[in-house]
Design a protein around this motif. Structure first.
Motif, PDB file in Angstrom:
ATOM      1  N   PRO A 516     -66.200  62.159  48.428  1.00  0.00           N
ATOM      2  CA  PRO A 516     -65.200  63.096  49.122  1.00  0.00           C
ATOM      3  C   PRO A 516     -66.494  64.084  48.949  1.00  0.00           C
ATOM      4  CG  PRO A 516     -63.748  62.459  47.690  1.00  0.00           C
ATOM      5  CD  PRO A 516     -64.745  61.809  47.412  1.00  0.00           C
ATOM      6  N   ARG A 517     -67.404  64.316  47.444  1.00  0.00           N
ATOM      7  CA  ARG A 517     -67.901  65.023  47.832  1.00  0.00           C
ATOM      8  C   ARG A 517     -69.828  64.560  48.254  1.00  0.00           C
ATOM      9  NH1 ARG A 517     -67.656  66.218  42.310  1.00  0.00           N
ATOM     10  NH2 ARG A 517     -66.279  67.805  42.607  1.00  0.00           N
ATOM     11  N   ALA A 518     -69.601  63.327  47.638  1.00  0.00           N
ATOM     12  CA  ALA A 518     -71.168  62.716  48.405  1.00  0.00           C
ATOM     13  C   ALA A 518     -71.362  63.022  49.277  1.00  0.00           C
ATOM     14  CB  ALA A 518     -71.374  61.848  47.244  1.00  0.00           C
ATOM     15  N   ALA A 519     -70.218  62.615  50.356  1.00  0.00           N
ATOM     16  CA  ALA A 519     -70.186  62.819  51.911  1.00  0.00           C
ATOM     17  C   ALA A 519     -70.492  64.290  52.444  1.00  0.00           C
ATOM     18  CB  ALA A 519     -69.057  62.179  52.048  1.00  0.00           C
ATOM     19  N   LEU A 520     -70.527  65.245  51.930  1.00  0.00           N
ATOM     20  CA  LEU A 520     -70.378  66.699  52.099  1.00  0.00           C
ATOM     21  C   LEU A 520     -71.782  66.732  52.393  1.00  0.00           C
ATOM     22  CD1 LEU A 520     -67.065  68.115  51.589  1.00  0.00           C
ATOM     23  CD2 LEU A 520     -67.851  67.038  53.498  1.00  0.00           C
ATOM     24  N   LYS A 521     -73.346  66.502  51.022  1.00  0.00           N
ATOM     25  CA  LYS A 521     -74.212  67.153  51.138  1.00  0.00           C
ATOM     26  C   LYS A 521     -74.586  66.675  51.900  1.00  0.00           C
ATOM     27  CE  LYS A 521     -74.413  65.539  45.897  1.00  0.00           C
ATOM     28  NZ  LYS A 521     -75.289  64.818  45.015  1.00  0.00           N
ATOM     29  N   LYS A 522     -75.994  68.041  52.583  1.00  0.00           N
ATOM     30  CA  LYS A 522     -76.002  67.595  53.599  1.00  0.00           C
ATOM     31  C   LYS A 522     -78.224  68.214  53.367  1.00  0.00           C
ATOM     32  CE  LYS A 522     -73.086  71.353  56.170  1.00  0.00           C
ATOM     33  NZ  LYS A 522     -73.444  72.416  55.998  1.00  0.00           N
ATOM     34  N   ALA A 523     -78.959  67.715  54.309  1.00  0.00           N
ATOM     35  CA  ALA A 523     -80.396  67.558  53.939  1.00  0.00           C
ATOM     36  C   ALA A 523     -81.005  68.252  55.191  1.00  0.00           C
ATOM     37  CB  ALA A 523     -80.474  65.813  54.819  1.00  0.00           C
ATOM     38  N   ALA A 524     -81.714  68.824  53.919  1.00  0.00           N
ATOM     39  CA  ALA A 524     -82.922  69.438  54.798  1.00  0.00           C
ATOM     40  C   ALA A 524     -83.819  69.056  56.053  1.00  0.00           C
ATOM     41  CB  ALA A 524     -83.891  70.817  53.476  1.00  0.00           C
ATOM     42  N   MET A 525     -83.557  69.090  57.247  1.00  0.00           N
ATOM     43  CA  MET A 525     -84.485  69.025  58.130  1.00  0.00           C
ATOM     44  C   MET A 525     -85.502  70.164  58.975  1.00  0.00           C
ATOM     45  SD  MET A 525     -83.540  65.566  58.156  1.00  0.00           S
ATOM     46  CE  MET A 525     -84.118  65.118  59.901  1.00  0.00           C
TER      47      MET A 525
END
Length: 536
Positions: A516-525
């Motif tokens: 659940p936590r890993a899925a919410l990580k965001k990528a900087a674009m």
């Protein structure tokens, strides 16, 4: 000339150019995998091209399975309220005998779901839709010709059997054929077609109820033949799932399908190359004897997390109170003081239209809102709306000689709002989310298990609800208010977000220590001048 926009530059060249200068104001955080966003923005697909419209027509064949499910799921709710039907078969609107008629459909669903995985994995997704349509058509003939309860029980069992196969293989097919950036909307709209069947069945039932003879209930039952006839005609003209073809060693054929519908005919399209690479890396070709092996669904921690999410959606979606609307909506109107059969059928028809509106809006916002957010907030909303229905219904169960029509109208309004909200939240996500969280090599069998779990909940819904409404009336609604609040907590803490990734990229999420936590990580674009996104 290509029907889609051609890639004008490679992802690697974009990276080299971006190293020269990055404007901080153009940097944004996106939820998901950076490679996914890079790929889908490098050469975006045109939704208005000739090839895209061909894809829509192909997916329409799959969506008709949802239409069949909607027709079959709603028709008995309306017929069960008809005096002509009750007189002919000597039934009551609620009680044990009615509960059994509803329940046998669910049992057929559960038995049929055991065959879904083997049929879809061994013969293909199209075969699953074809077999389902044949069984649904046969069931419609039996029900239309019904003379007694034996016909009803046999027809309803066969109907459930066929529906389970068709509605497991169709969303799997749609998910695997849809371009990944359109995945949530396309499969969400697939489930929205449930309401095309629901609107058709309730509308026909309302009109045919004006006939005083057997035609009142036989005409709607006979029209159940329409969706399976269209499905059976269509499956011979649509391509097979490219993921299934790859798993069967037919990589060239799969690549051609991907190139045509995901890359505008260009085999070198970045999205096509990404998908082919991921297919080859992740798809596991199983031996023939493993077709019946369901241990694959729980043999690793990754798979157990996937099945937990599948179970959440399967049970929560069916035990949110929607089943009372699906099977006993006319009876709910009775609890609000509306006793006219004609008016109750008209309101049931109108509710299908309102719910369809909610489903369309929900499908369009699947990616915008996100799965997890929509589910936990939506569960709180559903609890509040069902509590309001309970409050209005209580006014008609307190021994009052006269109750203001405002209470009746208020209760009807909140029933409509609940149906619309449920359709916005769960209808676009039930098939989408279950198919997304399952791994490629277990998706067909996992969808079969999804049907089993959903129908375990529906066994309760169809049999116990009938008895409970007869015994304790509106007080039964309190159960669903409490359940929806419980679901909100579970989705908030344990729900795994799936947007922003290809199906293969979800492996890294479910491999994480706490998905659940890993899925919410965001990528900087970084957003370039041409609108393309690039990972930093």
């Amino acid at each position: 000339m290509s029907n889609q926009l051609e890639p004008t530059t490679s992802i690697n060249s974009l990276k080299k150019e971006s190293e020269i200068h990055v404007d901080p104001s153009e940097v944004k955080d996106v939820q998901g995998n950076s490679e996914f966003y890079e790929t889908v923005t490098t050469a975006p697909l045109s939704p208005w091209s000739k090839t895209s419209f061909q894809l829509y027509a192909i997916l329409l064949v799959a969506a008709l399975n949802a239409t069949a499910s909607g027709f079959d799921g709603s028709i008995f709710s309306s017929i069960n309220a008809m005096d002509q039907y009750k007189k002919y078969f000597h039934h009551q609107e609620t009680g044990k005998s009615t509960g059994i008629i509803f329940m046998i459909y669910t049992i057929g669903n559960m038995v049929g779901s055991l065959f879904t995985g083997p049929i879809c994995d061994h013969f293909g997704r199209r075969a699953g839709m074809g077999v389902g349509s044949i069984l649904i058509g046969a069931a419609a003939i039996v029900l239309t010709a019904a003379k007694n309860d034996s016909y009803l029980l046999g027809g309803r069992f066969l109907l459930g059997f066929g529906i389970s196969i068709g509605t497991s293989s169709a969303p799997t097919y749609a998910l695997e054929l849809a371009p990944p950036q359109w995945r949530a909307r396309i499969v969400g709209f697939y489930n929205t077609f449930y309401y095309t069947g629901s609107i058709l069945s309730t509308g026909v039932a309302y009109a045919s109820n004006k006939h005083q003879g057997e035609l009142a209930f036989r005409l709607p039952l006979g029209l159940q033949l329409m969706p399976p006839a269209l499905i059976l005609s269509g499956v011979f003209f649509i391509p097979e799932s490219p993921r299934w073809l790859t798993a069967r060693g037919k990589k060239e054929q799969a690549a051609q399908i991907l190139a045509k519908y995901h890359g505008g005919g260009n085999m070198d399209h970045p999205l096509v190359q990404l998908e082919i690479k991921e297919f080859e890396e992740s798809i596991q070709v199983k031996e023939a004897q493993s077709v019946w092996n369901y241990y694959d669904l729980v043999n690793t921690r990754n798979q157990r997390w996937r099945m937990l999410m599948n179970a959440f959606m399967s049970f929560f979606a069916q035990l949110s109170g929607n089943s009372v609307l699906t099977y006993f909506l006319p009876n709910m109107y009775t609890k609000l003081g509306i006793t006219s059969t004609d008016r109750r059928l008209l309101l049931t028809f109108a509710n299908s239209i309102v719910s369809c509106t909610g489903a369309v809006a929900g499908s369009a916002t699947n990616d915008m809102v996100g799965r997890r957010t929509k589910l936990w907030i939506g569960s709180i909303v559903l609890a509040c709306l069902f509590a309001a229905v309970t409050g209005f219904s209580s006014q008609f169960d307190m021994g009052k000689a006269h109750v203001s029509s405002a209470f009746s109208n208020g209760g009807v309004a909140f029933i409509f709002l609940f149906g619309c909200a449920y359709s916005f939240i769960y209808t676009p996500l039930t098939a989408t989310y279950c198919a997304e969280v399952l791994a490629n090599h277990t998706r067909a069998k996992g969808m079969g298990v999804h049907v089993i779990m959903s129908n375990c909940a529906n066994l309760y819904n169809t049999y116990v609800t009938s008895i409970a409404l007869e015994s304790i009336g509106y007080k039964y609604y309190f159960l669903f208010v409490a359940l929806n609040l419980f679901y909100a907590v579970m989705w908030y803490f344990f729900g795994v977000e799936t947007r922003g990734r290809t199906l293969e990229e979800l492996d890294s999420v479910f491999d994480a220590k706490w998905p659940p936590r890993a899925a919410l990580k965001k990528a900087a674009m970084v957003k370039r001048e041409d609108g393309q996104l690039e990972g930093l």
